[in-house]
Design a protein around this motif. Sequence first.
Motif, PDB file in Angstrom:
ATOM      1  N   VAL A 241      -2.877   0.634  15.920  1.00  0.00           N
ATOM      2  CA  VAL A 241      -1.629   1.346  15.643  1.00  0.00           C
ATOM      3  C   VAL A 241      -0.465   0.434  15.982  1.00  0.00           C
ATOM      4  O   VAL A 241      -0.434  -0.180  17.047  1.00  0.00           O
ATOM      5  N   GLY A 242       0.466   0.308  15.047  1.00  0.00           N
ATOM      6  CA  GLY A 242       1.688  -0.457  15.272  1.00  0.00           C
ATOM      7  C   GLY A 242       2.892   0.431  15.049  1.00  0.00           C
ATOM      8  O   GLY A 242       2.772   1.548  14.536  1.00  0.00           O
ATOM      9  N   TYR A 243       4.042  -0.047  15.447  1.00  0.00           N
ATOM     10  CA  TYR A 243       5.221   0.815  15.339  1.00  0.00           C
ATOM     11  C   TYR A 243       6.473  -0.046  15.169  1.00  0.00           C
ATOM     12  O   TYR A 243       6.463  -1.250  15.443  1.00  0.00           O
ATOM     13  N   GLY A 244       7.515   0.611  14.705  1.00  0.00           N
ATOM     14  CA  GLY A 244       8.846   0.018  14.776  1.00  0.00           C
ATOM     15  C   GLY A 244       9.323  -0.701  13.529  1.00  0.00           C
ATOM     16  O   GLY A 244      10.383  -1.323  13.555  1.00  0.00           O
ATOM     17  N   PHE A 245       8.553  -0.602  12.402  1.00  0.00           N
ATOM     18  CA  PHE A 245       9.034  -1.372  11.249  1.00  0.00           C
ATOM     19  C   PHE A 245      10.255  -0.724  10.600  1.00  0.00           C
ATOM     20  O   PHE A 245      10.432   0.483  10.636  1.00  0.00           O
ATOM     21  N   ARG A 246      11.133  -1.593  10.091  1.00  0.00           N
ATOM     22  CA  ARG A 246      12.352  -1.148   9.405  1.00  0.00           C
ATOM     23  C   ARG A 246      12.363  -1.835   8.045  1.00  0.00           C
ATOM     24  O   ARG A 246      12.726  -2.996   7.938  1.00  0.00           O
ATOM     25  N   ASP A 247      11.931  -1.085   7.006  1.00  0.00           N
ATOM     26  CA  ASP A 247      11.713  -1.716   5.702  1.00  0.00           C
ATOM     27  C   ASP A 247      12.920  -1.629   4.773  1.00  0.00           C
ATOM     28  O   ASP A 247      12.888  -2.173   3.670  1.00  0.00           O
ATOM     29  N   ALA A 248      14.015  -0.983   5.226  1.00  0.00           N
ATOM     30  CA  ALA A 248      15.143  -0.752   4.306  1.00  0.00           C
ATOM     31  C   ALA A 248      15.677  -2.061   3.723  1.00  0.00           C
ATOM     32  O   ALA A 248      16.091  -2.104   2.571  1.00  0.00           O
ATOM     33  N   LEU A 249      15.673  -3.120   4.511  1.00  0.00           N
ATOM     34  CA  LEU A 249      16.269  -4.379   4.058  1.00  0.00           C
ATOM     35  C   LEU A 249      15.224  -5.440   3.726  1.00  0.00           C
ATOM     36  O   LEU A 249      15.554  -6.604   3.506  1.00  0.00           O
ATOM     37  N   TRP A 250      13.938  -5.053   3.692  1.00  0.00           N
ATOM     38  CA  TRP A 250      12.900  -6.040   3.404  1.00  0.00           C
ATOM     39  C   TRP A 250      12.980  -6.489   1.931  1.00  0.00           C
ATOM     40  O   TRP A 250      13.260  -5.665   1.044  1.00  0.00           O
ATOM     41  N   PRO A 251      12.671  -7.771   1.679  1.00  0.00           N
ATOM     42  CA  PRO A 251      12.672  -8.251   0.292  1.00  0.00           C
ATOM     43  C   PRO A 251      11.430  -7.803  -0.483  1.00  0.00           C
ATOM     44  O   PRO A 251      11.431  -7.850  -1.711  1.00  0.00           O
ATOM     45  N   ASP A 252      10.377  -7.395   0.236  1.00  0.00           N
ATOM     46  CA  ASP A 252       9.141  -6.947  -0.430  1.00  0.00           C
ATOM     47  C   ASP A 252       8.820  -5.523   0.023  1.00  0.00           C
ATOM     48  O   ASP A 252       9.441  -4.998   0.941  1.00  0.00           O
ATOM     49  N   GLN A 253       7.857  -4.910  -0.635  1.00  0.00           N
ATOM     50  CA  GLN A 253       7.516  -3.511  -0.347  1.00  0.00           C
ATOM     51  C   GLN A 253       6.250  -3.423   0.501  1.00  0.00           C
ATOM     52  O   GLN A 253       5.293  -4.155   0.232  1.00  0.00           O
ATOM     53  N   PRO A 254       6.236  -2.498   1.467  1.00  0.00           N
ATOM     54  CA  PRO A 254       4.978  -2.256   2.166  1.00  0.00           C
ATOM     55  C   PRO A 254       3.923  -1.763   1.179  1.00  0.00           C
ATOM     56  O   PRO A 254       4.222  -0.905   0.351  1.00  0.00           O
ATOM     57  N   HIS A 255       2.716  -2.317   1.264  1.00  0.00           N
ATOM     58  CA  HIS A 255       1.643  -1.886   0.358  1.00  0.00           C
ATOM     59  C   HIS A 255       0.319  -2.013   1.098  1.00  0.00           C
ATOM     60  O   HIS A 255       0.121  -2.960   1.871  1.00  0.00           O
ATOM     61  N   ARG A 256      -0.592  -1.069   0.820  1.00  0.00           N
ATOM     62  CA  ARG A 256      -1.878  -1.099   1.529  1.00  0.00           C
ATOM     63  C   ARG A 256      -2.622  -2.415   1.306  1.00  0.00           C
ATOM     64  O   ARG A 256      -3.337  -2.894   2.179  1.00  0.00           O
ATOM     65  N   ALA A 257      -2.424  -3.020   0.144  1.00  0.00           N
ATOM     66  CA  ALA A 257      -3.154  -4.257  -0.159  1.00  0.00           C
ATOM     67  C   ALA A 257      -2.795  -5.372   0.825  1.00  0.00           C
ATOM     68  O   ALA A 257      -3.656  -6.182   1.196  1.00  0.00           O
ATOM     69  N   LEU A 258      -1.531  -5.402   1.266  1.00  0.00           N
ATOM     70  CA  LEU A 258      -1.116  -6.426   2.237  1.00  0.00           C
ATOM     71  C   LEU A 258      -1.887  -6.269   3.548  1.00  0.00           C
ATOM     72  O   LEU A 258      -2.276  -7.256   4.170  1.00  0.00           O
TER      73      LEU A 258
END
Length: 499
Positions: A113-130
């Motif tokens: 379990v991890g926590y704390g990600f802030r994806d609003a400004l990320w250049p790529d999208q979170p995806h299960r494949a990653l």
Amino acid sequence: MSPEPEEARAVFLTNARVVGADGSAPVDALLDGGVVVELAPRGELAPPGGAEVVDLEGRWLGPGLWDSHAHLDQWSLVRRRLDVGGATSAAEAAALVGARLREAPPAPGEPLVGYGFRDALWPDQPHRALLDAVSGDVPVVLVSADLHAAWLDSAALAAHGHAGHETGLLREQDAFAVSTAVSAVSDAVLDGWVGDAVAAAAARGVVGVVDLEMSFSLDRWARRVRGGVDQLRVRCGVYPHDLEAAVERGLRTGDVVPGTRGLVTVGPAKIITDGSLNTRTAWCHDPYPGLSGPGASGVASYDQGDLVAWMRRASSAGLVPAVHAIGDRANERALDAFEAVGCRGSVEHAQLLDASDVARFAGLGVVASVQPEHAMDDRDVADALWAGRTDRAFALASLVAAGVELRLGSDAPVAPLDPWVTMAAAVSRSRDGRAAWHPEQRIGARAALLASVDGQGLVRAGRVADLVVTEADPLAADDLRGFPVAATLVGGRFTHRTP
Ligand SMILES: [Zn+2]
């Protein structure tokens, strides 16, 4: 309920320097019956027979530290998790997961379990494949910083009933359900993790916490102390959903819980009256930039009449109100409510204040319970969402100048449960080498320390023997982050000691 003072063998501390005392001439201190019985220039006192004599070799003896706002169960869970808050892309977050799985994989069958990600400004999208690319068949769950999203790999999606989900990024109710599920551990497991967190806090000089965990924690803490988790004093908050049950049990703020050797006491009655800055729900006088219509200035959680009635009910039953208020409007209304009820208590957070309300804290005897490290986390967000108003955000110096009683806390897990981090933020208003944010609102090290000792002041004869021994003088330190702690005592009993 009768007080049950600490029973501890007398301790004679020799060759100490007292933090905040005039001059730095070494002293000896006799601790007995839970208090500092005597403090005298070195060599003037003789240790009584049976006392444990400890040579501090010129180290500094200061007051033990409190965290006036923390959530201990949440903190104990979070400190076992992978922090991905620093990731600036989805790929980087996935790489952190991969590194952790190589270095310290969870037990077979257990998720990472991890926590704390802030994806609003990320250049790529979170995806299960990653995640799948680094996790294999280990279930991975990453919870976002604001808790409103959860990013899962395929194994975790299957485990949580979302097999085949297109992206693996769950939102809102689906995300809450997953984060609740991964937080559900047995009492025995959680008590063990809390025990680790408590020991770690003691190693940082902490002697007490106000635990504002949202589920009623008093009975859990009694169980933990009986089980040997006894390095901290814990005050257990009571939320509205538990108020009537607490009143029925006759619990009053300050009551000692039987069987806990005086360590566990009933805390304040906590009520949350507005939202938060990041979600634009902190209740303000002015609207958030770009918002209009209802809710544009944030959200009040209670009608004022209901708030006053609730606080009156709590305080008449002997439970001291602790009122969460972040926006300036919420703070004004919280102070109005304290005035209407005529009781003491605290405002938790007090992040944005109208100048006219600063003095009202002092006049009403209401404590400002603040979390200075939040200012370091949120300074950029505040500059954007409270643009033109940040001169009165986290206004610690204004509060001190007005004579308001200040208490510092971490709001762990939001910030680390480490009062040196908290005090450093209050004293420097900077982190990571950045320029100080509104340096005019810095407070001195002495003020920060005095706001971190539960109102009990510096070390002197007659004081409760909750103490911290440090290698250097904290009032003369360049940087309090990571300040080394040599030993901690609660009621004259060592709760931490470096070899
Ligand atoms: Zn909190």
